[in-house]
Design a protein around this motif. Sequence first.
Motif, PDB file in Angstrom:
ATOM      1  N   LEU A  94      23.931   2.709  -7.136  1.00  0.00           N
ATOM      2  CA  LEU A  94      23.115   2.136  -8.206  1.00  0.00           C
ATOM      3  C   LEU A  94      21.735   1.741  -7.691  1.00  0.00           C
ATOM      4  O   LEU A  94      20.709   2.066  -8.307  1.00  0.00           O
ATOM      5  CB  LEU A  94      23.813   0.915  -8.820  1.00  0.00           C
ATOM      6  N   SER A  95      21.679   1.076  -6.562  1.00  0.00           N
ATOM      7  CA  SER A  95      20.395   0.657  -6.000  1.00  0.00           C
ATOM      8  C   SER A  95      19.560   1.849  -5.565  1.00  0.00           C
ATOM      9  O   SER A  95      18.345   1.857  -5.753  1.00  0.00           O
ATOM     10  CB  SER A  95      20.616  -0.275  -4.803  1.00  0.00           C
ATOM     11  N   LEU A  96      20.197   2.857  -5.020  1.00  0.00           N
ATOM     12  CA  LEU A  96      19.481   4.059  -4.603  1.00  0.00           C
ATOM     13  C   LEU A  96      18.825   4.742  -5.794  1.00  0.00           C
ATOM     14  O   LEU A  96      17.633   5.062  -5.774  1.00  0.00           O
ATOM     15  CB  LEU A  96      20.429   5.030  -3.898  1.00  0.00           C
ATOM     16  N   ILE A  97      19.575   4.925  -6.865  1.00  0.00           N
ATOM     17  CA  ILE A  97      19.057   5.632  -8.041  1.00  0.00           C
ATOM     18  C   ILE A  97      17.961   4.824  -8.725  1.00  0.00           C
ATOM     19  O   ILE A  97      16.872   5.340  -9.008  1.00  0.00           O
ATOM     20  CB  ILE A  97      20.208   5.953  -9.017  1.00  0.00           C
ATOM     21  N   VAL A  98      18.213   3.557  -8.984  1.00  0.00           N
ATOM     22  CA  VAL A  98      17.235   2.746  -9.712  1.00  0.00           C
ATOM     23  C   VAL A  98      15.981   2.510  -8.861  1.00  0.00           C
ATOM     24  O   VAL A  98      14.853   2.570  -9.372  1.00  0.00           O
ATOM     25  CB  VAL A  98      17.860   1.419 -10.176  1.00  0.00           C
ATOM     26  N   SER A  99      16.138   2.277  -7.576  1.00  0.00           N
ATOM     27  CA  SER A  99      14.977   2.071  -6.704  1.00  0.00           C
ATOM     28  C   SER A  99      14.137   3.339  -6.615  1.00  0.00           C
ATOM     29  O   SER A  99      12.904   3.272  -6.620  1.00  0.00           O
ATOM     30  CB  SER A  99      15.429   1.664  -5.305  1.00  0.00           C
ATOM     31  N   PRO A 112       0.806  -1.226   0.000  1.00  0.00           N
ATOM     32  CA  PRO A 112       0.000   0.000   0.000  1.00  0.00           C
ATOM     33  C   PRO A 112       0.840   1.277   0.000  1.00  0.00           C
ATOM     34  O   PRO A 112       0.303   2.359   0.187  1.00  0.00           O
ATOM     35  CB  PRO A 112      -0.811  -0.132   1.292  1.00  0.00           C
ATOM     36  N   LEU A 113       2.139   1.173  -0.197  1.00  0.00           N
ATOM     37  CA  LEU A 113       3.002   2.348  -0.199  1.00  0.00           C
ATOM     38  C   LEU A 113       2.786   3.234  -1.413  1.00  0.00           C
ATOM     39  O   LEU A 113       3.285   4.348  -1.468  1.00  0.00           O
ATOM     40  CB  LEU A 113       4.477   1.927  -0.139  1.00  0.00           C
ATOM     41  N   ASN A 114       2.019   2.756  -2.389  1.00  0.00           N
ATOM     42  CA  ASN A 114       1.744   3.560  -3.580  1.00  0.00           C
ATOM     43  C   ASN A 114       0.750   4.679  -3.305  1.00  0.00           C
ATOM     44  O   ASN A 114       0.524   5.520  -4.165  1.00  0.00           O
ATOM     45  CB  ASN A 114       1.205   2.669  -4.698  1.00  0.00           C
ATOM     46  N   LEU A 126      11.338   7.250  -0.423  1.00  0.00           N
ATOM     47  CA  LEU A 126      11.043   6.039   0.339  1.00  0.00           C
ATOM     48  C   LEU A 126      11.625   4.802  -0.325  1.00  0.00           C
ATOM     49  O   LEU A 126      12.356   4.022   0.298  1.00  0.00           O
ATOM     50  CB  LEU A 126       9.524   5.895   0.506  1.00  0.00           C
ATOM     51  N   PHE A 127      11.335   4.625  -1.616  1.00  0.00           N
ATOM     52  CA  PHE A 127      11.842   3.439  -2.306  1.00  0.00           C
ATOM     53  C   PHE A 127      13.353   3.524  -2.537  1.00  0.00           C
ATOM     54  O   PHE A 127      14.022   2.499  -2.552  1.00  0.00           O
ATOM     55  CB  PHE A 127      11.091   3.215  -3.614  1.00  0.00           C
TER      56      PHE A 127
END
Length: 118
Positions: free
Chosen positions: A77-82, A32-34, A44-45
């Motif tokens: 990389l994970s921060l940007i793509v997430s 439900p985070l959407n 957040l993501f």
Amino acid sequence: MQGGQQAVDLVALFFAPFFALITVLALVAFSPLNKFSRPIRFFLFGGIGSAVTMMILSVIGLLGKVSNGVWRFDVVLSLIVSALIGLSQFGSSGKLTDKTQDEPERVHKQDSGWFRNY
């Protein structure tokens, strides 16, 4: 010892961002985070993806030392793509259960007549 270090770095380089992105995609699709606004989802993501990457890199670090360059690359990389996945409209298409009922199938007489008991 150099070969062992390279093996640990390769495992860390590929597995940590992969599992972080799978986690973020699952959260975007099924959580439900959407309901949050797009800027909040972005941060957040991004935070969730980088935190998962750091946890996985810590576990991989038990196998051997993960180099600083791999740490930085994986986390950034994970921060940007997430964050970009959280910013996308991927998860806002509605629930899977909101599908309307299909028209009932018509059963032909010749298809349903073979199982009658006389």
